[in-house]
Design an enzyme around this catalytic site. Structure first.
Site, PDB file in Angstrom:
ATOM      1  N   LYS A 114       0.868  -1.189   0.000  1.00  0.00           N
ATOM      2  CA  LYS A 114       0.000   0.000   0.000  1.00  0.00           C
ATOM      3  C   LYS A 114       0.898   1.230   0.000  1.00  0.00           C
ATOM      4  CE  LYS A 114      -4.408   1.183   0.275  1.00  0.00           C
ATOM      5  NZ  LYS A 114      -5.618   0.526  -0.250  1.00  0.00           N
ATOM      6  N   ASP A 154      -7.070   4.611  -4.329  1.00  0.00           N
ATOM      7  CA  ASP A 154      -7.705   4.490  -3.010  1.00  0.00           C
ATOM      8  C   ASP A 154      -8.288   5.880  -2.737  1.00  0.00           C
ATOM      9  OD1 ASP A 154      -7.838   2.540  -0.512  1.00  0.00           O
ATOM     10  OD2 ASP A 154      -7.347   4.481   0.333  1.00  0.00           O
TER      11      ASP A 154
HETATM   12  P1  NDP Z   1     -12.891   8.166  -2.436  1.00  0.00           P
HETATM   13  O1  NDP Z   1     -11.810   9.148  -2.251  1.00  0.00           O
HETATM   14  O2  NDP Z   1     -13.487   7.962  -3.781  1.00  0.00           O
HETATM   15  O3  NDP Z   1     -14.088   8.468  -1.424  1.00  0.00           O
HETATM   16  C1  NDP Z   1     -13.889   8.552  -0.052  1.00  0.00           C
HETATM   17  C2  NDP Z   1     -15.191   8.964   0.611  1.00  0.00           C
HETATM   18  O4  NDP Z   1     -15.044   8.854   2.024  1.00  0.00           O
HETATM   19  C3  NDP Z   1     -15.571  10.409   0.337  1.00  0.00           C
HETATM   20  O5  NDP Z   1     -16.953  10.547   0.390  1.00  0.00           O
HETATM   21  C4  NDP Z   1     -14.912  11.132   1.511  1.00  0.00           C
HETATM   22  O6  NDP Z   1     -15.510  12.387   1.810  1.00  0.00           O
HETATM   23  C5  NDP Z   1     -15.149  10.154   2.622  1.00  0.00           C
HETATM   24  N1  NDP Z   1     -14.083  10.294   3.640  1.00  0.00           N
HETATM   25  C6  NDP Z   1     -12.742  10.236   3.453  1.00  0.00           C
HETATM   26  N2  NDP Z   1     -12.084  10.453   4.594  1.00  0.00           N
HETATM   27  C7  NDP Z   1     -13.028  10.647   5.523  1.00  0.00           C
HETATM   28  C8  NDP Z   1     -12.992  10.920   6.905  1.00  0.00           C
HETATM   29  N3  NDP Z   1     -11.820  11.054   7.555  1.00  0.00           N
HETATM   30  N4  NDP Z   1     -14.179  11.052   7.558  1.00  0.00           N
HETATM   31  C9  NDP Z   1     -15.356  10.905   6.901  1.00  0.00           C
HETATM   32  N5  NDP Z   1     -15.452  10.665   5.584  1.00  0.00           N
HETATM   33  C10 NDP Z   1     -14.313  10.538   4.912  1.00  0.00           C
HETATM   34  O7  NDP Z   1     -12.283   6.769  -1.866  1.00  0.00           O
HETATM   35  P2  NDP Z   1     -12.791   5.298  -2.141  1.00  0.00           P
HETATM   36  O8  NDP Z   1     -14.265   5.278  -2.293  1.00  0.00           O
HETATM   37  O9  NDP Z   1     -11.946   4.688  -3.181  1.00  0.00           O
HETATM   38  O10 NDP Z   1     -12.383   4.568  -0.761  1.00  0.00           O
HETATM   39  C11 NDP Z   1     -13.269   4.504   0.357  1.00  0.00           C
HETATM   40  C12 NDP Z   1     -12.832   3.383   1.282  1.00  0.00           C
HETATM   41  O11 NDP Z   1     -12.840   2.132   0.580  1.00  0.00           O
HETATM   42  C13 NDP Z   1     -11.421   3.497   1.868  1.00  0.00           C
HETATM   43  O12 NDP Z   1     -11.404   2.946   3.160  1.00  0.00           O
HETATM   44  C14 NDP Z   1     -10.606   2.625   0.941  1.00  0.00           C
HETATM   45  O13 NDP Z   1      -9.414   2.157   1.543  1.00  0.00           O
HETATM   46  C15 NDP Z   1     -11.580   1.479   0.704  1.00  0.00           C
HETATM   47  N6  NDP Z   1     -11.332   0.666  -0.478  1.00  0.00           N
HETATM   48  C16 NDP Z   1     -11.294   1.234  -1.725  1.00  0.00           C
HETATM   49  C17 NDP Z   1     -11.083   0.447  -2.828  1.00  0.00           C
HETATM   50  C18 NDP Z   1     -11.176   0.986  -4.217  1.00  0.00           C
HETATM   51  O14 NDP Z   1     -11.202   0.187  -5.149  1.00  0.00           O
HETATM   52  N7  NDP Z   1     -11.257   2.289  -4.420  1.00  0.00           N
HETATM   53  C19 NDP Z   1     -10.787  -0.992  -2.691  1.00  0.00           C
HETATM   54  C20 NDP Z   1     -10.942  -1.500  -1.352  1.00  0.00           C
HETATM   55  C21 NDP Z   1     -11.169  -0.678  -0.301  1.00  0.00           C
HETATM   56  P3  NDP Z   1     -14.722  13.758   1.431  1.00  0.00           P
HETATM   57  O15 NDP Z   1     -14.790  13.849  -0.046  1.00  0.00           O
HETATM   58  O16 NDP Z   1     -15.485  14.820   2.158  1.00  0.00           O
HETATM   59  O17 NDP Z   1     -13.319  13.580   1.953  1.00  0.00           O
END
Ligand code: NDP
Length: 433
Positions: A114, A154
């Site tokens: 990662k 991510d």
């Molecule tokens: P994105 O950046 O597309 O979206 C993240 C979302 O989570 C946004 O809505 C963001 O809001 C919110 N967010 C981020 N940080 C915080 C925080 N500290 N408190 C509250 N809300 C928060 O990321 P992904 O959708 O790709 O990833 C989301 C999760 O899924 C992560 O845990 C990631 O590790 C996991 N994941 C992702 C994969 C992938 O294929 N993308 C694969 C497997 C797991 P804002 O815009 O306001 O920051």
């Protein structure tokens, strides 16, 4: 703990896995003799580097870049890059450690790693983000490769950023090495379904888990946290299966839409205009926005946390159980605190840990690597079928292992033991390396 001071999330992730492994170590003393556990929690390689870039006002900015190459017993290191101000070594190591077991669960030949940076893309222009990506790759390129280490996206790293990272890699190396990164656009080496895979896969896992109790998504009231890549596609699939998704969120607050989240409006706000989720409520009559609060205030039968680590604590879990929660599947990595997990399990709620439920993203990344290696491009239907069968297999393997170890329905135990056993056996076979 003394060896890795201050790495709170990493300690949490290691504790969660090791607490499940007692029974498997009793049956298999060879893992103890070969110090497999000690080796598993020490990354094979950790790279920390400076990322200098110039902002639009002409000021030089410095961020910190990371790549933790955790374990390559099963294949090249594989795992995403996260750009978020909260990123430090403890977060990257927790994510890398989880990734080792998740990738093992997929059944594909991929190790775990990662990376990321404490760079905050919010409020930055496209030009600034591109220059940052180029500077990041100018150091990272020497550590990655199709057979070495294959990053992906991510939090904060979507298709746009993957394009800029790959473009810089190609320019520096003068090689069109498609298999060096995944999450690429479909016209330049990407795979159909990769964008959707994590969210879709999480819902497919939840669907199979619900079926063990004769339940389905049809008519279920669903709450989702986040409104990024994973959340949006989880909402899409849950709706396609008949779920009634009433809420989603971002880091600033959450929206409730009792008529059901309108995906078109949500995508326009979040993906196209890149605005906070509050804007959704302004555009949708009947919806309302709650600032500075977590979405878990909403009553739900199925909860899908798809935002970030430790976003749902014991108090949230208690409230959700009281409101009639039947199942929870983690789209995000480690979104629940250990106390919240314990509470759900003792309340008899179906609970799917992220390393199993959100493995569809990395599994489809491995399918992207297969297509790149054979210079082929599969149809949406074929790739989605592969994803569905992988998620079904992960679910069934976890369920069978939990049963074998005398705790049916415990997906934490099932996922940890299944993921561990395959990596541990490979480590034994490869000797003390
Ligand atoms: P994105 O950046 O597309 O979206 C993240 C979302 O989570 C946004 O809505 C963001 O809001 C919110 N967010 C981020 N940080 C915080 C925080 N500290 N408190 C509250 N809300 C928060 O990321 P992904 O959708 O790709 O990833 C989301 C999760 O899924 C992560 O845990 C990631 O590790 C996991 N994941 C992702 C994969 C992938 O294929 N993308 C694969 C497997 C797991 P804002 O815009 O306001 O920051």
């Amino acid at each position: 703990l003394a060896r890795n001071p201050g790495e709170r999330e990493f300690h949490q992730a290691v504790t969660e896995v090791f607490e499940s492994l007692g029974p498997v170590l009793e049956r298999n003393p060879q893992y103890v003799d070969a110090a497999v556990l000690e080796r598993l929690c020490e990354p094979e390689r950790q790279i920390i580097f400076r990322v200098p870039w110039v902002d639009d006002a002409g000021h030089v900015r410095i961020n910190r870049g990371f790549r933790v190459e955790f374990n390559s017993a099963l294949g090249p290191y594989k795992g995403g890059l996260r750009f978020h101000p909260s990123v430090y070594l403890g977060i990257v190591k927790f994510l890398g450690f989880e990734q080792v077991f998740k990738n093992s669960l997929t059944g594909m030949p991929i190790g775990g790693g990662k990376g990321g940076s404490d760079f905050d893309p919010r409020g930055r222009s496209a030009g600034e983000v591109m220059r940052f990506c180029q500077s990041f790759m100018t150091e990272l390129y020497r550590h990655i490769g199709e057979y070495t280490d294959v990053p992906a996206g991510d939090i904060g790293v979507g298709g746009r950023e993957i394009g800029w990272l790959f473009g810089q890699y190609k320019r520096i190396t003068n090689r069109y090495e498609s298999g060096v990164i995944t999450g690429k656009g479909v016209t330049w080496g990407g795979s159909l379904v990769r964008t959707e895979a994590t969210g879709y896969g999480t819902v497919l896992f939840a669907q199979r888990m619900l079926a063990t109790r004769g339940l389905s998504f049809d008519g279920m009231r669903v709450a989702v946290s986040g409104s990024g890549n994973v959340a949006i596609h989880a909402i899409e699939k849950a709706q396609a299966l008949g779920g009634h998704v009433v809420a989603c969120s971002d880091s600033l607050g959450y929206v409730v839409d009792e008529a059901g989240i309108d995906l078109e409006v949500l995508r326009q706000v979040r993906e196209v205009e890149r605005l906070p989720v509050a804007e959704y409520a302004k555009r949708r009559g009947g919806a309302h926005y709650v600032p500075a609060a977590r979405v878990w205030q909403v009553d739900a039968q199925v909860a899908l946390p798809c935002a970030t680590q430790n976003e749902l604590d014991e108090t949230d879990a208690k409230r959700l159980v009281e409101s009639g929660l039947l199942a929870l599947a983690e789209g995000a990595n480690m979104p629940l605190t250990p106390e919240a997990v314990a509470l759900l399990q003792s309340a008899g709620v179906l609970y799917a840990p992220g390393k199993a439920a959100n493995a569809g993203g990395v599994a489809t990344s491995a399918l992207e690597m297969q297509q790149n290696a054979s210079r082929d491009a599969w149809s949406f239907e074929h790739t989605e079928e592969r994803l569905a069968s992988i998620m079904a297999r992960i679910h069934d393997n976890c369920a069978e292992t939990a049963e074998e170890y005398g705790d049916p329905g415990n997906y934490v135990l099932g996922a940890n033991i299944t993921g561990f056993t395959k990596v541990a056996d490979a480590m034994l076979a490869l000797g003390v390396v």
